[in-house]
Write an enzyme that holds these catalytic residues in place. Structure first.
Site, mmCIF file in Angstrom:
data_model
loop_
_atom_site.group_PDB
_atom_site.id
_atom_site.type_symbol
_atom_site.label_atom_id
_atom_site.label_comp_id
_atom_site.label_asym_id
_atom_site.label_seq_id
_atom_site.Cartn_x
_atom_site.Cartn_y
_atom_site.Cartn_z
ATOM 1 N N PRO A 10 38.089 18.633 17.791
ATOM 2 C CG PRO A 10 39.389 18.811 19.706
ATOM 3 C CD PRO A 10 38.784 19.635 18.602
ATOM 4 C CG ASN A 11 37.907 13.640 20.746
ATOM 5 O OD1 ASN A 11 38.618 12.719 20.365
ATOM 6 N ND2 ASN A 11 38.275 14.464 21.698
ATOM 7 N NE ARG A 18 33.371 12.738 22.210
ATOM 8 C CZ ARG A 18 33.500 14.058 22.235
ATOM 9 N NH1 ARG A 18 33.116 14.786 21.209
ATOM 10 N NH2 ARG A 18 34.028 14.638 23.285
ATOM 11 C CE1 TYR A 23 29.235 16.276 23.490
ATOM 12 C CE2 TYR A 23 30.233 14.123 23.850
ATOM 13 C CZ TYR A 23 30.189 15.474 24.098
ATOM 14 O OH TYR A 23 31.088 16.039 24.962
ATOM 15 C CG ASN A 73 31.548 21.844 18.757
ATOM 16 O OD1 ASN A 73 32.233 22.108 19.754
ATOM 17 N ND2 ASN A 73 30.630 20.903 18.758
ATOM 18 C CB ALA A 76 38.352 19.018 24.508
ATOM 19 C CD GLU A 97 32.550 28.488 22.284
ATOM 20 O OE1 GLU A 97 33.564 29.203 22.145
ATOM 21 O OE2 GLU A 97 32.201 28.022 23.387
ATOM 22 C CG HIS A 99 29.643 23.999 22.952
ATOM 23 N ND1 HIS A 99 30.879 23.439 22.754
ATOM 24 C CD2 HIS A 99 29.851 25.297 23.267
ATOM 25 C CE1 HIS A 99 31.799 24.359 22.954
ATOM 26 N NE2 HIS A 99 31.203 25.494 23.254
ATOM 27 N NE ARG A 106 28.598 17.214 29.053
ATOM 28 C CZ ARG A 106 29.458 16.820 28.091
ATOM 29 N NH1 ARG A 106 29.622 17.564 27.010
ATOM 30 N NH2 ARG A 106 30.128 15.695 28.214
HETATM 31 C C1 DQA Z 1 31.268 19.805 22.922
HETATM 32 C C2 DQA Z 1 31.376 19.995 24.456
HETATM 33 C C3 DQA Z 1 32.825 19.883 24.907
HETATM 34 O O1 DQA Z 1 32.922 20.037 26.317
HETATM 35 C C4 DQA Z 1 33.398 18.526 24.543
HETATM 36 O O2 DQA Z 1 34.773 18.473 24.872
HETATM 37 C C5 DQA Z 1 33.169 18.155 23.124
HETATM 38 C C6 DQA Z 1 31.899 18.496 22.487
HETATM 39 C C7 DQA Z 1 29.785 19.795 22.461
HETATM 40 O O3 DQA Z 1 29.575 19.987 21.263
HETATM 41 O O4 DQA Z 1 28.879 19.590 23.258
HETATM 42 O O5 DQA Z 1 33.984 17.476 22.504
HETATM 43 O O6 DQA Z 1 31.913 20.889 22.296
#
Ligand code: DQA
Length: 144
Positions: A10-11, A18, A23, A73, A76, A97, A99, A106
């Site tokens: 998501p996002n 964003r 990021y 990825n 959240a 996984e 990120h 963080r």
């Molecule tokens: C994320 C890190 C997560 O905490 C966050 O909610 C994201 C992006 C990253 O790629 O750094 O949406 O997964």
């Protein structure tokens, strides 16, 4: 030819606009183009999908039988989705996984990943290159 699945959670469709200080400015399309180039160089195929929905991500994992590995990825969902953890555990494909940011430096709520324990490993903090590292790690995993 080996085939891998990349799942962006998501996002991540909003990458580029964003929180660029966290990021980066690369869009999801640009990340995917980089990944596809790297896959071609290494003679593997990639399916790439982004979803904002937990259930859809679970269905993608369940239906990935023909994939030689999965890069995810969970965004959240990383921090609280026991359902995605269980879905990764339920399938036999190797899952890594990733990120973009280093979740360990963080906010406290991001330091815990409930999904990483179901994966063969986690790569965090290298921006878009986290995905490239994961692709190489999966290829290596399947060759060894
Ligand atoms: C994320 C890190 C997560 O905490 C966050 O909610 C994201 C992006 C990253 O790629 O750094 O949406 O997964």
């Amino acid at each position: 030819m080996e085939k891998y699945l990349v799942i962006h959670g998501p996002n991540l469709n909003l990458l580029g606009i964003r929180e660029p200080e966290v990021y980066g400015r690369m869009t999801l399309k640009e990340i995917n183009e980089n990944l596809l180039r790297e896959a071609a160089k290494n003679n593997v195929k990639l399916d790439i999908i982004q979803s904002n929905t937990e259930g859809e991500i679970i269905d993608l994992l369940h239906n990935a039988n023909d994939m030689h590995g999965i890069i995810i990825n969970p965004a959240a969902y990383t921090h609280y989705s026991v359902a995605i953890h269980d879905a990764i555990k339920a399938i036999s494909n190797p899952v890594i996984e990733v990120h973009l940011s280093n979740i360990h430096n963080r906010e406290d709520f991001r330091k815990k990943s409930v999904t990483a324990a179901a994966c063969i490993g986690q790569i965090s903090g290298f921006g878009f290159y986290s995905y490239i590292l994961a692709l190489h790690a999966l290829i290596h995993h399947n060759q060894s």
